[in-house]
Scaffold this motif. Structure first.
Motif, mmCIF file in Angstrom:
data_model
loop_
_atom_site.group_PDB
_atom_site.id
_atom_site.type_symbol
_atom_site.label_atom_id
_atom_site.label_comp_id
_atom_site.label_asym_id
_atom_site.label_seq_id
_atom_site.Cartn_x
_atom_site.Cartn_y
_atom_site.Cartn_z
ATOM 1 N N LEU A 234 -1.087 38.488 3.424
ATOM 2 C CA LEU A 234 0.152 39.248 3.262
ATOM 3 C C LEU A 234 0.670 39.727 4.614
ATOM 4 C CD1 LEU A 234 2.198 40.516 1.349
ATOM 5 C CD2 LEU A 234 0.704 42.520 1.168
ATOM 6 N N ALA A 235 -0.205 40.277 5.435
ATOM 7 C CA ALA A 235 0.207 40.737 6.763
ATOM 8 C C ALA A 235 0.748 39.586 7.598
ATOM 9 C CB ALA A 235 -0.975 41.397 7.471
ATOM 10 N N SER A 236 0.139 38.419 7.451
ATOM 11 C CA SER A 236 0.557 37.254 8.230
ATOM 12 C C SER A 236 1.940 36.772 7.829
ATOM 13 C CB SER A 236 -0.466 36.128 8.054
ATOM 14 O OG SER A 236 -1.757 36.542 8.467
ATOM 15 N N VAL A 237 2.204 36.750 6.526
ATOM 16 C CA VAL A 237 3.524 36.322 6.047
ATOM 17 C C VAL A 237 4.604 37.276 6.545
ATOM 18 C CG1 VAL A 237 4.982 36.023 4.014
ATOM 19 C CG2 VAL A 237 2.645 35.153 4.007
ATOM 20 N N VAL A 238 4.347 38.564 6.431
ATOM 21 C CA VAL A 238 5.346 39.574 6.814
ATOM 22 C C VAL A 238 5.706 39.473 8.290
ATOM 23 C CG1 VAL A 238 5.713 42.053 7.087
ATOM 24 C CG2 VAL A 238 4.724 41.176 4.968
ATOM 25 N N VAL A 239 4.728 39.140 9.123
ATOM 26 C CA VAL A 239 4.978 39.083 10.566
ATOM 27 C C VAL A 239 5.448 37.694 11.006
ATOM 28 C CG1 VAL A 239 3.900 39.244 12.849
ATOM 29 C CG2 VAL A 239 3.347 40.932 11.082
ATOM 30 N N LEU A 240 4.774 36.647 10.538
ATOM 31 C CA LEU A 240 5.015 35.308 11.078
ATOM 32 C C LEU A 240 6.272 34.640 10.536
ATOM 33 C CD1 LEU A 240 1.392 33.833 11.143
ATOM 34 C CD2 LEU A 240 2.690 34.884 13.008
ATOM 35 N N ALA A 241 6.607 34.882 9.265
ATOM 36 C CA ALA A 241 7.800 34.233 8.705
ATOM 37 C C ALA A 241 9.078 34.634 9.454
ATOM 38 C CB ALA A 241 7.917 34.537 7.211
ATOM 39 N N PRO A 242 9.345 35.934 9.633
ATOM 40 C CA PRO A 242 10.534 36.305 10.422
ATOM 41 C C PRO A 242 10.460 35.813 11.860
ATOM 42 C CG PRO A 242 9.701 38.191 9.174
ATOM 43 C CD PRO A 242 8.662 37.135 9.099
ATOM 44 N N LEU A 243 9.253 35.836 12.438
ATOM 45 C CA LEU A 243 9.100 35.388 13.826
ATOM 46 C C LEU A 243 9.402 33.898 13.944
ATOM 47 C CD1 LEU A 243 8.266 36.432 16.616
ATOM 48 C CD2 LEU A 243 5.900 35.809 16.071
ATOM 49 N N SER A 244 9.008 33.126 12.932
ATOM 50 C CA SER A 244 9.290 31.693 12.948
ATOM 51 C C SER A 244 10.791 31.421 12.921
ATOM 52 C CB SER A 244 8.618 31.015 11.739
ATOM 53 O OG SER A 244 9.057 29.678 11.609
ATOM 54 N N PHE A 245 11.505 32.089 12.024
ATOM 55 C CA PHE A 245 12.941 31.831 11.913
ATOM 56 C C PHE A 245 13.725 32.409 13.085
ATOM 57 C CE2 PHE A 245 11.605 31.279 7.465
ATOM 58 C CZ PHE A 245 12.166 30.031 7.233
ATOM 59 N N ALA A 246 13.117 33.333 13.816
ATOM 60 C CA ALA A 246 13.792 33.895 14.986
ATOM 61 C C ALA A 246 13.570 33.043 16.236
ATOM 62 C CB ALA A 246 13.293 35.315 15.239
ATOM 63 N N THR A 247 12.448 32.329 16.296
ATOM 64 C CA THR A 247 12.100 31.627 17.537
ATOM 65 C C THR A 247 11.974 30.116 17.385
ATOM 66 O OG1 THR A 247 9.716 31.923 17.152
ATOM 67 C CG2 THR A 247 10.855 33.663 18.380
ATOM 68 N N GLU A 248 11.877 29.612 16.159
ATOM 69 C CA GLU A 248 11.686 28.178 15.946
ATOM 70 C C GLU A 248 12.899 27.577 15.221
ATOM 71 O OE1 GLU A 248 6.804 27.979 15.526
ATOM 72 O OE2 GLU A 248 8.019 28.262 13.712
ATOM 73 N N SER A 249 12.963 26.269 15.217
ATOM 74 C CA SER A 249 14.057 25.569 14.518
ATOM 75 C C SER A 249 13.504 24.305 13.876
ATOM 76 C CB SER A 249 15.194 25.227 15.482
ATOM 77 O OG SER A 249 14.728 24.375 16.514
ATOM 78 N N GLY A 250 14.259 23.760 12.926
ATOM 79 C CA GLY A 250 13.873 22.495 12.301
ATOM 80 C C GLY A 250 12.754 22.611 11.285
ATOM 81 N N GLN A 251 12.510 23.829 10.775
ATOM 82 C CA GLN A 251 11.421 24.006 9.819
ATOM 83 C C GLN A 251 11.592 23.120 8.588
ATOM 84 O OE1 GLN A 251 13.029 26.419 11.398
ATOM 85 N NE2 GLN A 251 11.783 28.233 11.799
ATOM 86 N N PHE A 252 12.739 23.241 7.929
ATOM 87 C CA PHE A 252 12.947 22.522 6.670
ATOM 88 C C PHE A 252 13.200 21.036 6.900
ATOM 89 C CE2 PHE A 252 14.304 26.944 5.644
ATOM 90 C CZ PHE A 252 13.241 27.241 4.812
ATOM 91 N N ALA A 253 13.770 20.698 8.024
ATOM 92 C CA ALA A 253 14.005 19.288 8.327
ATOM 93 C C ALA A 253 12.681 18.543 8.499
ATOM 94 C CB ALA A 253 14.848 19.153 9.593
ATOM 95 N N SER A 254 11.728 19.171 9.174
ATOM 96 C CA SER A 254 10.427 18.534 9.380
ATOM 97 C C SER A 254 9.669 18.381 8.071
ATOM 98 C CB SER A 254 9.593 19.343 10.384
ATOM 99 O OG SER A 254 9.349 20.661 9.894
ATOM 100 N N VAL A 255 9.812 19.363 7.180
ATOM 101 C CA VAL A 255 9.156 19.285 5.872
ATOM 102 C C VAL A 255 9.834 18.221 5.010
ATOM 103 C CG1 VAL A 255 8.679 20.525 3.731
ATOM 104 C CG2 VAL A 255 8.368 21.671 5.925
ATOM 105 N N ALA A 256 11.164 18.182 5.025
ATOM 106 C CA ALA A 256 11.907 17.220 4.205
ATOM 107 C C ALA A 256 11.641 15.783 4.632
ATOM 108 C CB ALA A 256 13.401 17.522 4.291
ATOM 109 N N ALA A 257 11.312 15.583 5.911
ATOM 110 C CA ALA A 257 11.064 14.232 6.407
ATOM 111 C C ALA A 257 9.818 13.621 5.771
ATOM 112 C CB ALA A 257 10.938 14.246 7.927
ATOM 113 N N GLN A 258 8.791 14.426 5.546
ATOM 114 C CA GLN A 258 7.543 13.937 4.935
ATOM 115 C C GLN A 258 6.985 15.021 4.019
ATOM 116 O OE1 GLN A 258 5.072 11.298 7.669
ATOM 117 N NE2 GLN A 258 6.156 12.487 9.208
#
Length: 295
Positions: free
Chosen positions: A177-201
């Protein structure tokens, strides 16, 4: 220990080592952003172990902070490191968590270390440095440093784990739970292409995510702590030292890791050092997390 216990522990080692290789494939071959993968893994763990979130633990703030260190924080650094470093190097560098745990226990908890554990610390760190200086380690570049940072963060969390009153499996749920609360917002703030990479495979990603969260974090860890309840920790914990050896084997077979004598020699030296640390008595350290520091 019974033959059944040994077989269960060997299966846990097998699963843990394969998870490092699978994680490498996800963040490197599939191109899934590492923070996103770490948060997705944590989310699935929370869903599977949600029933363990009741009742609320004492000192909830400390539980969440320690859980983040042992779980998502160290996993995020691990996945980031695996973008460039090999699984074999990751398996060996993870052994540095054991001496760092002892060092942090000395600093924060007043742990006393005599010459045998001191020798174990030196042997382990020396072996890890030798492995990092191998061609495979050098080619990992910054990834190797991120892997070491993952081991350090995990070690820091494991030192304080014994200071809170919570069951190990409940801690997995709160860590997720602690990991989701911290890492999910951090991912969308600093990373890109999350859903595109998942949709590819999507099937490959779904399979890897299920393996990492349900098979590894829920299944293997549950079996591990059950074996600890039934057997002496001094018998169980040393067997987890098979994980880095199997990681090297699977890294060579699956991701074509470059395996040389320097890497193997460093691994052997580090394992001897960790074995010394694990077998020596300790007042302040939760031994099951010395080798398996991450949930």
């Amino acid at each position: 220990m019974s033959l059944r216990t040994i077989l269960v522990l060997m299966l846990c080692n097998l699963v843990w080592s394969l998870n490092v290789v699978v994680s490498k494939l996800v963040v490197d071959d599939l191109g899934v952003p590492p923070l996103f993968y770490a948060s997705a893994r944590a989310l699935l763990v929370v869903v599977a172990l949600a029933y363990l979130l009741r009742p609320l633990p004492k000192e909830l703030g400390k539980v969440l902070l320690i859980g983040l260190a042992i779980g998502g924080g160290s996993f995020a650094l691990l996945f980031m490191g695996l973008e460039t470093a090999s699984p074999s190097v990751a398996g060996i560098i993870s052994l540095s968590g054991a001496p760092m745990t002892v060092v942090f226990a000395m600093i924060f908890l007043g742990e006393r270390v005599r010459w045998r554990r001191g020798l174990g610390i030196l042997l382990t760190l020396g072996g890890v440095l030798i492995a990092m200086g191998s061609p495979s380690g050098i080619s990992g570049g910054e990834g190797a440093m991120l892997l070491f940072a993952a081991a350090v963060i995990g070690a820091l969390g494991s030192v304080f784990f014994k200071r809170i009153e919570i069951d190990a499996r409940a801690m997995q749920a709160w860590s997720g739970l602690a990991s989701v609360v911290v890492l999910a917002p951090l991912s969308f703030a600093t990373e890109s292409g999350q859903f595109a990479s998942v949709a590819a495979q999507p099937l490959e990603f779904a399979g890897a995510l299920f393996f990492a969260s349900i098979v590894v974090s829920v299944g293997a860890h549950t079996a591990y702590y059950r074996m600890l309840q039934q057997n002496d920790a001094n018998l169980v914990v040393p067997l987890t030292l098979m994980t880095p050896l199997l990681t090297i084997v699977f890294g060579a077979l699956i991701t074509d890791d470059e395996i040389g004598w320097r890497l193997i020699g460093g691994c052997a030296l580090a394992i001897v050092g960790v074995a010394i640390i694990v077998l020596r008595p300790s007042r302040n350290i939760f031994k099951p997390l010395l080798v398996k520091a991450r949930f």
